[in-house]
Scaffold this motif. Structure first.
Motif, PDB file in Angstrom:
ATOM      1  N   ILE A 137     -34.965  22.929  32.035  1.00 44.97           N
ATOM      2  CA  ILE A 137     -35.053  21.703  31.505  1.00 44.97           C
ATOM      3  C   ILE A 137     -36.501  21.287  31.490  1.00 44.97           C
ATOM      4  O   ILE A 137     -36.682  20.082  30.882  1.00 44.97           O
ATOM      5  CB  ILE A 137     -34.063  20.866  31.206  1.00 44.97           C
ATOM      6  CG1 ILE A 137     -32.680  21.617  31.504  1.00 44.97           C
ATOM      7  CG2 ILE A 137     -33.950  20.143  29.911  1.00 44.97           C
ATOM      8  CD1 ILE A 137     -31.498  20.424  31.413  1.00 44.97           C
ATOM      9  N   GLY A 138     -37.283  21.867  32.182  1.00 41.87           N
ATOM     10  CA  GLY A 138     -38.627  21.244  32.340  1.00 41.87           C
ATOM     11  C   GLY A 138     -38.841  20.264  33.357  1.00 41.87           C
ATOM     12  O   GLY A 138     -40.123  19.684  33.287  1.00 41.87           O
ATOM     13  N   LEU A 139     -37.916  19.710  33.791  1.00 40.76           N
ATOM     14  CA  LEU A 139     -37.916  18.621  34.739  1.00 40.76           C
ATOM     15  C   LEU A 139     -38.786  18.762  36.037  1.00 40.76           C
ATOM     16  O   LEU A 139     -39.704  17.875  36.434  1.00 40.76           O
ATOM     17  CB  LEU A 139     -36.439  17.869  35.051  1.00 40.76           C
ATOM     18  CG  LEU A 139     -35.676  17.511  33.913  1.00 40.76           C
ATOM     19  CD1 LEU A 139     -34.076  17.081  34.643  1.00 40.76           C
ATOM     20  CD2 LEU A 139     -36.368  16.100  33.393  1.00 40.76           C
ATOM     21  N   PRO A 140     -38.640  19.793  36.696  1.00 40.77           N
ATOM     22  CA  PRO A 140     -39.377  20.287  37.686  1.00 40.77           C
ATOM     23  C   PRO A 140     -41.108  20.219  37.428  1.00 40.77           C
ATOM     24  O   PRO A 140     -41.798  19.806  38.345  1.00 40.77           O
ATOM     25  CB  PRO A 140     -39.209  21.415  38.407  1.00 40.77           C
ATOM     26  CG  PRO A 140     -37.591  21.612  37.907  1.00 40.77           C
ATOM     27  CD  PRO A 140     -37.516  21.213  36.580  1.00 40.77           C
ATOM     28  N   SER A 141     -41.384  20.636  36.149  1.00 45.78           N
ATOM     29  CA  SER A 141     -42.527  20.981  35.714  1.00 45.78           C
ATOM     30  C   SER A 141     -43.139  19.125  35.663  1.00 45.78           C
ATOM     31  O   SER A 141     -44.301  18.936  35.973  1.00 45.78           O
ATOM     32  CB  SER A 141     -42.754  21.551  34.438  1.00 45.78           C
ATOM     33  OG  SER A 141     -42.110  22.897  34.658  1.00 45.78           O
ATOM     34  N   VAL A 142     -42.409  18.405  35.115  1.00 43.44           N
ATOM     35  CA  VAL A 142     -42.707  16.976  34.954  1.00 43.44           C
ATOM     36  C   VAL A 142     -43.007  16.369  36.296  1.00 43.44           C
ATOM     37  O   VAL A 142     -44.230  15.894  36.440  1.00 43.44           O
ATOM     38  CB  VAL A 142     -41.754  16.505  34.081  1.00 43.44           C
ATOM     39  CG1 VAL A 142     -42.083  14.764  34.269  1.00 43.44           C
ATOM     40  CG2 VAL A 142     -41.864  16.681  32.788  1.00 43.44           C
ATOM     41  N   LEU A 143     -42.174  16.631  37.350  1.00 42.00           N
ATOM     42  CA  LEU A 143     -42.375  15.994  38.761  1.00 42.00           C
ATOM     43  C   LEU A 143     -43.551  16.598  39.396  1.00 42.00           C
ATOM     44  O   LEU A 143     -44.338  15.743  39.836  1.00 42.00           O
ATOM     45  CB  LEU A 143     -40.915  16.266  39.446  1.00 42.00           C
ATOM     46  CG  LEU A 143     -39.676  15.437  38.790  1.00 42.00           C
ATOM     47  CD1 LEU A 143     -38.570  16.040  39.738  1.00 42.00           C
ATOM     48  CD2 LEU A 143     -39.975  14.090  38.721  1.00 42.00           C
ATOM     49  N   LEU A 144     -43.700  17.826  39.403  1.00 42.31           N
ATOM     50  CA  LEU A 144     -44.988  18.504  39.629  1.00 42.31           C
ATOM     51  C   LEU A 144     -46.277  18.029  39.296  1.00 42.31           C
ATOM     52  O   LEU A 144     -47.134  17.525  39.975  1.00 42.31           O
ATOM     53  CB  LEU A 144     -44.909  19.986  39.697  1.00 42.31           C
ATOM     54  CG  LEU A 144     -43.912  20.730  40.596  1.00 42.31           C
ATOM     55  CD1 LEU A 144     -43.740  22.276  40.126  1.00 42.31           C
ATOM     56  CD2 LEU A 144     -44.142  20.491  42.072  1.00 42.31           C
ATOM     57  N   LEU A 145     -46.472  17.764  37.977  1.00 36.62           N
ATOM     58  CA  LEU A 145     -47.572  17.206  37.298  1.00 36.62           C
ATOM     59  C   LEU A 145     -47.949  15.733  37.811  1.00 36.62           C
ATOM     60  O   LEU A 145     -48.998  15.320  38.197  1.00 36.62           O
ATOM     61  CB  LEU A 145     -47.209  17.123  35.812  1.00 36.62           C
ATOM     62  CG  LEU A 145     -47.515  18.582  35.341  1.00 36.62           C
ATOM     63  CD1 LEU A 145     -47.216  18.420  33.693  1.00 36.62           C
ATOM     64  CD2 LEU A 145     -48.809  19.092  35.658  1.00 36.62           C
ATOM     65  N   LEU A 146     -46.689  14.873  38.011  1.00 39.11           N
ATOM     66  CA  LEU A 146     -46.796  13.754  38.371  1.00 39.11           C
ATOM     67  C   LEU A 146     -47.259  13.672  39.852  1.00 39.11           C
ATOM     68  O   LEU A 146     -48.090  13.005  40.318  1.00 39.11           O
ATOM     69  CB  LEU A 146     -45.581  12.878  38.342  1.00 39.11           C
ATOM     70  CG  LEU A 146     -45.130  12.657  36.956  1.00 39.11           C
ATOM     71  CD1 LEU A 146     -43.645  11.953  36.665  1.00 39.11           C
ATOM     72  CD2 LEU A 146     -46.066  11.613  36.043  1.00 39.11           C
ATOM     73  N   GLN A 147     -46.866  14.515  40.930  1.00 39.57           N
ATOM     74  CA  GLN A 147     -47.023  14.338  42.219  1.00 39.57           C
ATOM     75  C   GLN A 147     -48.304  14.738  42.509  1.00 39.57           C
ATOM     76  O   GLN A 147     -49.031  14.336  43.141  1.00 39.57           O
ATOM     77  CB  GLN A 147     -46.071  15.247  42.925  1.00 39.57           C
ATOM     78  CG  GLN A 147     -46.115  15.532  44.471  1.00 39.57           C
ATOM     79  CD  GLN A 147     -47.146  16.371  44.918  1.00 39.57           C
ATOM     80  OE1 GLN A 147     -47.169  17.454  44.158  1.00 39.57           O
ATOM     81  NE2 GLN A 147     -47.679  16.402  46.004  1.00 39.57           N
ATOM     82  N   ASN A 148     -48.773  15.804  41.633  1.00 39.64           N
ATOM     83  CA  ASN A 148     -50.244  16.321  41.862  1.00 39.64           C
ATOM     84  C   ASN A 148     -51.210  15.335  41.500  1.00 39.64           C
ATOM     85  O   ASN A 148     -52.354  15.193  42.171  1.00 39.64           O
ATOM     86  CB  ASN A 148     -50.460  17.746  41.116  1.00 39.64           C
ATOM     87  CG  ASN A 148     -51.753  18.310  41.583  1.00 39.64           C
ATOM     88  OD1 ASN A 148     -51.771  19.021  42.849  1.00 39.64           O
ATOM     89  ND2 ASN A 148     -52.407  18.378  40.829  1.00 39.64           N
ATOM     90  N   SER A 149     -50.967  14.546  40.407  1.00 37.22           N
ATOM     91  CA  SER A 149     -51.648  13.812  39.801  1.00 37.22           C
ATOM     92  C   SER A 149     -51.769  12.424  40.750  1.00 37.22           C
ATOM     93  O   SER A 149     -52.874  11.711  40.789  1.00 37.22           O
ATOM     94  CB  SER A 149     -51.472  13.539  38.428  1.00 37.22           C
ATOM     95  OG  SER A 149     -51.623  14.353  37.470  1.00 37.22           O
ATOM     96  N   GLY A 150     -50.728  12.065  41.187  1.00 41.58           N
ATOM     97  CA  GLY A 150     -50.476  11.047  42.138  1.00 41.58           C
ATOM     98  C   GLY A 150     -51.511  11.276  43.304  1.00 41.58           C
ATOM     99  O   GLY A 150     -52.266  10.396  44.006  1.00 41.58           O
ATOM    100  N   MET A 151     -51.656  12.510  43.945  1.00 46.64           N
ATOM    101  CA  MET A 151     -52.580  12.678  45.092  1.00 46.64           C
ATOM    102  C   MET A 151     -54.078  12.568  44.460  1.00 46.64           C
ATOM    103  O   MET A 151     -54.799  12.077  45.307  1.00 46.64           O
ATOM    104  CB  MET A 151     -52.514  13.819  45.365  1.00 46.64           C
ATOM    105  CG  MET A 151     -53.277  14.377  46.795  1.00 46.64           C
ATOM    106  SD  MET A 151     -53.080  16.615  46.839  1.00 46.64           S
ATOM    107  CE  MET A 151     -53.881  17.047  45.736  1.00 46.64           C
TER     108      MET A 151
END
Length: 344
Positions: free
Chosen positions: A212-226
């Motif tokens: 449902i796209g949730l891991p994609s959202v979390l990965l985008l946030l995590q990578n951008s947070g770095m």
């Protein structure tokens, strides 16, 4: 007279001798051989690139002749048609199928079509999801910056442990990591780590879109947070522009690839969560077909980013030139995806 009639009626009727199998095979072949030869001539002309020598009637009759041949082949396999004729029909059927229903272009033609419009059209088809992914990446950068600004100890959690890049490093130490300094090997290792990390994030963002796209959202946030945490670190030492230029050389391509991969994952996730009037499987399959060219292009972008990281970053050691290269690459991708071929 009556006795003669009785004897005539009692006489059994003589059965007609069945024609030999070879005669039936000959008649079968003679009735259809003209169409076979015509089909073979058309197929041979197409294979040799002599389309101009074919008439319109030949081209229109090609699928009809092929279907007739397929029917004849089915009959031939069930009867006693000789092995040589059967092999001829099978070989001709394979050639005719490829001409009639096979691919119309080779790999070079397909690749040129992909580069000259297919890829950019696929990207524009998911522009709504690209907008969502871009908003998530911007939010992730801002969140990472604010988190480490509030508590510097969170830097290691977001950007990892690095003895040369941490809140306790001096401005000179951080500057040496950007412009080589005394340890080129460490600089190359860190850049290689960033490339491998970003490539992994890009692949996972797309591959995990089925959830449902949730891991994609979390990965985008995590990578951008770095990225936000690292921007905060260099900003605190007055090196924000230098760091941005350093990462822009290959980062504009890498981050754009992550953006597209994340958008592809979100697009698939939306298709699963909101299939509309279609079934979930049909909606997911359609979304997969739309995003597959995008992900193929992402792989090409990662290859380009790898070459930029391996050569341009090593050869260019000044902030203005790095900004020029990074700005050029960003402009190139924007024009290619959203301007090139848009009207067509």
């Amino acid at each position: 007279m009556r006795n003669w009639i009785t004897r005539f009626r009692a006489r059994p009727a003589q059965a007609q001798p069945a024609p030999p199998a070879t005669l039936r095979s000959d008649r079968f072949r003679q009735a259809r051989e003209g169409d076979w030869r015509r089909l073979e001539a058309i197929v041979t002309a197409v294979e040799k690139g002599r389309l101009r020598r074919l008439s319109d009637a030949d081209l229109l009759d090609l699928p009809v002749l092929y279907r007739q041949l397929a029917s004849s082949l089915a009959v031939a396999r069930e009867t006693s048609l000789d092995a040589a004729a059967l092999a001829y029909l099978e070989a001709l059927a394979q050639r005719a199928w490829f001409i009639t229903y096979g691919p119309r272009e080779n790999f070079r033609g397909w690749f040129m079509g992909f580069i000259l419009g297919g890829w950019s059209r696929a990207v524009r088809a998911i522009r709504f999801d690209i907008g969502i992914a871009l908003a998530l990446m911007v939010a992730g950068v801002m969140a990472g910056w604010m988190m480490v600004a509030h508590d510097p100890s969170l830097y290691a959690m977001l950007a990892g442990q690095d003895p040369q890049r941490n809140p306790g490093a001096s401005a000179k130490q951080l500057r040496d990591t950007l412009f080589g300094g005394q340890d080129q090997d460490a600089l190359a290792a860190f850049a290689a780590y960033l490339f491998g990390h970003n490539a992994q994030i890009a692949i996972l963002c797309f591959a995990l879109g089925f959830a449902i796209g949730l891991p994609s959202v979390l990965l985008l946030l995590q990578n951008s947070g770095m990225l936000g945490a690292m921007l905060w670190l260099f900003h605190g030492k007055g090196l924000l522009l230098d760091f941005s230029a350093w990462i822009a050389i290959h980062g504009t391509t890498e981050l754009f690839a992550i953006l597209l991969a994340g958008a592809g994952g979100i697009h698939i996730g939306r298709a699963i969560a909101f299939p509309g009037e279609f079934s979930v499987m049909a909606s997911t399959a359609a979304a997969g077909r739309r995003t597959a060219p995008v992900m193929l292009g992402v792989v090409l972008m990662l290859l380009v980013a790898g070459m930029l990281e391996g050569f341009a970053r090593q050869l260019i050691d000044a902030t203005p030139q790095r900004l020029l290269v990074g700005g050029f690459m960003l402009t190139f991708w924007l024009v290619y995806f959203f301007v090139f071929g848009a009207r067509k």
